[in-house]
Design a protein around this motif. Structure first.
Motif, PDB file in Angstrom:
ATOM      1  N   THR A 222       8.897  32.125   3.775  1.00 32.67           N
ATOM      2  CA  THR A 222       8.932  32.557   5.170  1.00 32.67           C
ATOM      3  C   THR A 222       8.082  33.808   5.359  1.00 32.67           C
ATOM      4  O   THR A 222       7.340  33.926   6.332  1.00 32.67           O
ATOM      5  CB  THR A 222      10.389  32.840   5.610  1.00 32.67           C
TER       6      THR A 222
ATOM      7  N   ALA B 142       4.347  32.976   5.424  1.00 31.93           N
ATOM      8  CA  ALA B 142       3.983  32.314   6.680  1.00 31.93           C
ATOM      9  C   ALA B 142       3.983  33.315   7.841  1.00 31.93           C
ATOM     10  O   ALA B 142       3.103  33.277   8.703  1.00 31.93           O
ATOM     11  CB  ALA B 142       4.944  31.165   6.964  1.00 31.93           C
ATOM     12  N   PHE B 143       4.953  34.223   7.845  1.00 28.20           N
ATOM     13  CA  PHE B 143       5.006  35.253   8.884  1.00 28.20           C
ATOM     14  C   PHE B 143       3.777  36.151   8.815  1.00 28.20           C
ATOM     15  O   PHE B 143       3.156  36.454   9.840  1.00 28.20           O
ATOM     16  CB  PHE B 143       6.294  36.079   8.746  1.00 28.20           C
TER      17      PHE B 143
ATOM     18  N   THR C 110      10.563  30.282   8.979  1.00 28.87           N
ATOM     19  CA  THR C 110       9.335  30.492   9.744  1.00 28.87           C
ATOM     20  C   THR C 110       9.554  30.215  11.224  1.00 28.87           C
ATOM     21  O   THR C 110       9.082  30.969  12.092  1.00 28.87           O
ATOM     22  CB  THR C 110       8.197  29.623   9.182  1.00 28.87           C
TER      23      THR C 110
END
Length: 110
Positions: free
Chosen positions: A14, A17-18, A73
């Motif tokens: 996550t 992706a952030f 995400t």
């Protein structure tokens, strides 16, 4: 213990992706900082995933890892990147969470 490692690996997924999402709108030094966060999160996520799969079946660990990353995400996008929280998105997010829990429950013989 390996389930905890796998969960942390998913959280780092996550994270990368952030960071990738933040890089989209950044320039200059800020872009480099988000890029560094992306690379560190990616490396940690992959390393922890590899560690977790030493004792968890890959057919369970990999989908759980990607599911945690996907759920995280979507939530990060809604909470921090002003992405929409529509009924269909939340509905399918809940289905995904149910699938992740189901894979955990049936993933290991007791």
């Amino acid at each position: 213990m390996n389930w905890i490692i796998l969960i942390v690996a998913g959280l780092f997924e996550t994270g990368f992706a952030f960071c990738l999402g933040k890089m989209k709108e950044a320039t200059g030094a800020e872009y480099c900082w988000w890029g560094t966060g992306f690379l560190l999160s990616l490396a940690l996520s992959m390393t922890l995933l590899a560690k977790a799969t030493q004792s968890l079946p890959i057919g369970t660990a990999y989908p759980v890892w990607t599911g945690i990353g996907a759920v995280g995400t979507v939530l990060a996008g809604i909470l921090f990147l002003n992405e929409p929280a529509t009924f269909p998105r939340i509905f399918f997010l809940l289905l995904l969470i149910g699938a992740i829990v189901g894979l955990k429950l049936v993933g290991e013989p007791h």
